[in-house]
Scaffold this motif. Structure first.
Motif, PDB file in Angstrom:
ATOM      1  N   GLU A   1      31.695  84.625  29.311  1.00 22.81           N
ATOM      2  CA  GLU A   1      32.367  85.166  28.146  1.00 22.81           C
ATOM      3  C   GLU A   1      31.479  86.198  27.477  1.00 22.81           C
ATOM      4  O   GLU A   1      30.317  85.943  27.192  1.00 22.81           O
ATOM      5  N   GLU A   2      32.019  87.357  27.204  1.00 17.41           N
ATOM      6  CA  GLU A   2      31.222  88.436  26.629  1.00 17.41           C
ATOM      7  C   GLU A   2      31.211  88.334  25.113  1.00 17.41           C
ATOM      8  O   GLU A   2      32.209  87.997  24.489  1.00 17.41           O
ATOM      9  N   VAL A   3      30.053  88.668  24.546  1.00 10.91           N
ATOM     10  CA  VAL A   3      29.903  88.666  23.095  1.00 10.91           C
ATOM     11  C   VAL A   3      29.581  90.072  22.649  1.00 10.91           C
ATOM     12  O   VAL A   3      28.582  90.650  23.044  1.00 10.91           O
TER      13      VAL A   3
ATOM     14  N   ASN B   1      18.672  90.618  27.943  1.00 10.36           N
ATOM     15  CA  ASN B   1      18.656  89.292  28.565  1.00 10.36           C
ATOM     16  C   ASN B   1      20.025  88.619  28.460  1.00 10.36           C
ATOM     17  O   ASN B   1      20.474  87.951  29.401  1.00 10.36           O
ATOM     18  N   ILE B   2      20.685  88.803  27.314  1.00 12.30           N
ATOM     19  CA  ILE B   2      22.024  88.230  27.157  1.00 12.30           C
ATOM     20  C   ILE B   2      23.011  88.921  28.098  1.00 12.30           C
ATOM     21  O   ILE B   2      23.843  88.277  28.743  1.00 12.30           O
ATOM     22  N   HIS B   3      22.888  90.237  28.196  1.00 17.07           N
ATOM     23  CA  HIS B   3      23.816  90.988  29.056  1.00 17.07           C
ATOM     24  C   HIS B   3      23.635  90.597  30.523  1.00 17.07           C
ATOM     25  O   HIS B   3      24.625  90.520  31.265  1.00 17.07           O
TER      26      HIS B   3
ATOM     27  N   LEU C   1      22.447  79.764  25.658  1.00 12.49           N
ATOM     28  CA  LEU C   1      23.776  79.688  25.063  1.00 12.49           C
ATOM     29  C   LEU C   1      24.759  80.583  25.797  1.00 12.49           C
ATOM     30  O   LEU C   1      25.899  80.190  26.077  1.00 12.49           O
ATOM     31  N   ALA C   2      24.306  81.803  26.129  1.00  9.79           N
ATOM     32  CA  ALA C   2      25.171  82.720  26.873  1.00  9.79           C
ATOM     33  C   ALA C   2      25.464  82.186  28.261  1.00  9.79           C
ATOM     34  O   ALA C   2      26.578  82.353  28.791  1.00  9.79           O
ATOM     35  N   ASP C   3      24.489  81.536  28.868  1.00 15.37           N
ATOM     36  CA  ASP C   3      24.665  80.983  30.209  1.00 15.37           C
ATOM     37  C   ASP C   3      25.708  79.870  30.214  1.00 15.37           C
ATOM     38  O   ASP C   3      26.401  79.639  31.220  1.00 15.37           O
ATOM     39  N   SER C   4      25.835  79.176  29.098  1.00 19.72           N
ATOM     40  CA  SER C   4      26.814  78.092  29.018  1.00 19.72           C
ATOM     41  C   SER C   4      28.225  78.608  28.782  1.00 19.72           C
ATOM     42  O   SER C   4      29.187  77.842  28.850  1.00 19.72           O
ATOM     43  N   GLY C   5      28.356  79.908  28.507  1.00 25.75           N
ATOM     44  CA  GLY C   5      29.672  80.464  28.201  1.00 25.75           C
ATOM     45  C   GLY C   5      30.454  80.907  29.401  1.00 25.75           C
ATOM     46  O   GLY C   5      31.583  81.389  29.251  1.00 25.75           O
ATOM     47  N   GLU C   6      29.878  80.771  30.596  1.00 23.49           N
ATOM     48  CA  GLU C   6      30.567  81.087  31.841  1.00 23.49           C
ATOM     49  C   GLU C   6      31.150  82.487  31.831  1.00 23.49           C
ATOM     50  O   GLU C   6      32.322  82.721  32.136  1.00 23.49           O
TER      51      GLU C   6
ATOM     52  N   VAL D   1      11.276  82.461  21.819  1.00 25.66           N
ATOM     53  CA  VAL D   1      12.056  81.228  21.685  1.00 25.66           C
ATOM     54  C   VAL D   1      13.499  81.565  21.313  1.00 25.66           C
ATOM     55  O   VAL D   1      14.453  80.964  21.837  1.00 25.66           O
ATOM     56  N   VAL D   2      13.680  82.528  20.408  1.00 17.82           N
ATOM     57  CA  VAL D   2      15.024  82.940  20.012  1.00 17.82           C
ATOM     58  C   VAL D   2      15.772  83.507  21.217  1.00 17.82           C
ATOM     59  O   VAL D   2      16.953  83.203  21.443  1.00 17.82           O
ATOM     60  N   GLY D   3      15.081  84.324  22.018  1.00 15.49           N
ATOM     61  CA  GLY D   3      15.703  84.879  23.215  1.00 15.49           C
ATOM     62  C   GLY D   3      16.060  83.813  24.229  1.00 15.49           C
ATOM     63  O   GLY D   3      17.122  83.881  24.866  1.00 15.49           O
ATOM     64  N   ASP D   4      15.195  82.815  24.374  1.00 15.83           N
ATOM     65  CA  ASP D   4      15.464  81.738  25.334  1.00 15.83           C
ATOM     66  C   ASP D   4      16.709  80.951  24.926  1.00 15.83           C
ATOM     67  O   ASP D   4      17.537  80.590  25.778  1.00 15.83           O
ATOM     68  N   VAL D   5      16.841  80.671  23.621  1.00 13.74           N
ATOM     69  CA  VAL D   5      18.019  79.944  23.148  1.00 13.74           C
ATOM     70  C   VAL D   5      19.274  80.780  23.361  1.00 13.74           C
ATOM     71  O   VAL D   5      20.326  80.264  23.776  1.00 13.74           O
ATOM     72  N   ALA D   6      19.185  82.079  23.095  1.00 16.88           N
ATOM     73  CA  ALA D   6      20.338  82.960  23.275  1.00 16.88           C
ATOM     74  C   ALA D   6      20.765  83.013  24.740  1.00 16.88           C
ATOM     75  O   ALA D   6      21.964  82.985  25.046  1.00 16.88           O
ATOM     76  N   VAL D   7      19.798  83.096  25.645  1.00 18.68           N
ATOM     77  CA  VAL D   7      20.112  83.137  27.078  1.00 18.68           C
ATOM     78  C   VAL D   7      20.768  81.827  27.513  1.00 18.68           C
ATOM     79  O   VAL D   7      21.754  81.828  28.263  1.00 18.68           O
TER      80      VAL D   7
END
Length: 357
Positions: free
Chosen positions: A135-137, A233-235, A128-133, A120-126
């Motif tokens: 942007e690298e974190v 997954n975020i990358h 959120l990252a997907d909404s950043g168009e 669930v934590v990974g899904d939320v992170a993905v």
């Protein structure tokens, strides 16, 4: 002519008082009570914890009463009570080994039950990252913030990163209880007598905790499969066409860490391929082998079975596995759908740019 009648009358003769035999009295005299108290058999029954019959109260007519009152406590029962405050722990024997192993398996079962929910934590992170168009974190090498939305994105992913680390720490603590119980059970099984077992148990867990807390951040998380998957997954969302860099790129180096070129920590450099090795198309209902960790589309791999086991169809893999060793991979299925959506959106954006041009 009058009819003759007969009447019967019950005999109401009273028995003469002189003919009544005097019944023995059930009351006991003072002498009988004293004899009962001095009877050795009664003393033995009291010593063995046998409940004594309460003596009736005898009124002698002179204002004195003998016997026990109902509110009197049984003093003999106090001798059989256990002094809980001074009762020490009893040493465990070989008959307790199975119980300890059962407790150990309980800790393992709890950890295994909780771990799948980390996705669930990974899904939320993905998401959120997907909404950043794009942007690298990067906590080690942060990018400048151009807008408040980018700042919130970075902050949100950092919080999720810390949450994932906390979950890994909790899982590690559960593993410490499992390990310590197994070790103690093994020592008892070998014939060692362990007095004050709770002390041994708490000491073992505390020793493990101190050792874990002395580890660096890289030593705790760089080799952890769940954390690596989380970062990967975020990358993938932020850089879909770029291979995943080594995990050490996301964790700052601390005193006690090996050099950055340590081969054991270099876990990146490979881009994710969501194609089935059999159909060469995107995975559909992916099944993952427990033996070699390769994944396949469900229908394609199940049709490959002709006997008990098969050789892995993935290129270069020589492992063999059975049908029962293939497990559904829900996390991978989610990533495939997210990847497919990103590809579709990218194609739509390209078409829109061509129309504008």
């Amino acid at each position: 002519m009058p009819t003759a009648t007969f009447s019967r009358k019950k005999s109401k003769k009273r028995q003469a008082s002189s003919d009544i035999e005097e019944e023995p009295s059930h009351s006991r005299t003072e002498e009988q009570v004293e004899d009962d108290e001095n009877d050795p058999r009664n003393r033995r029954r009291a010593a063995n914890g046998v409940k004594r019959e309460k003596k009736p109260i005898i009124n002698t007519g002179e204002g004195e009463q003998f016997g026990e009152d109902e509110n009197d406590e049984d003093d003999d029962g106090d001798d059989d009570r256990i002094d809980v405050d001074n009762f020490s722990d009893q040493p465990l024997g070989r008959s307790d080994v199975l119980k300890l192993q059962g407790f150990s398996r309980d800790w393992l079962a709890v950890a295994n039950e909780v771990r799948p929910n980390w996705s669930v934590v990974g899904d939320v992170a993905v998401a959120l990252a997907d909404s950043g168009e794009g942007e690298e974190v990067d906590k080690v090498r942060p990018l400048p913030f151009d807008t408040m939305s980018t700042h919130r994105l970075v902050q949100g992913l950092e919080e999720l990163d810390e949450l994932m680390k906390d979950l890994i720490d909790i899982s590690a603590e559960m593993q410490s209880h499992e390990t310590v119980l197994d070790q103690l059970a093994q020592r008892i099984g070998q014939g060692e007598v362990l007095e004050n077992f709770v002390t041994h148990y708490n000491s073992g867990v505390e020793s493990w905790k101190e050792k874990y807390e002395s580890m660096t951040t890289r030593q705790k998380y760089a080799k952890n499969e769940q954390y690596s998957s989380f970062r990967n997954n975020i990358h993938e969302v932020q850089h879909p066409d770029t291979p995943m860099p080594p995990i050490t790129e996301f964790i700052a180096k601390e005193i006690g860490d090996d050099s950055d070129d340590d081969d054991e920590l270099e876990m990146g450099g490979v881009s994710q391929n969501y194609n089935c090795p059999i159909t060469l198309t995107l995975l559909d209902e992916p099944l993952t082998s427990e033996v070699c960790k390769h994944s396949f589309s469900k229908n394609a791999i199940l049709q490959s079975f002709r006997g008990g086991d098969i050789r892995c169809p993935a290129a270069g893999c020589t492992k063999r596995f059975t049908r029962s060793q293939l497990k559904p991979n829900k996390d991978l299925a989610k990533r495939v759908k997210a990847y497919e959506r990103r590809v579709r959106l990218a194609a739509e954006n390209d078409d829109a740019e061509e129309i504008i041009d």
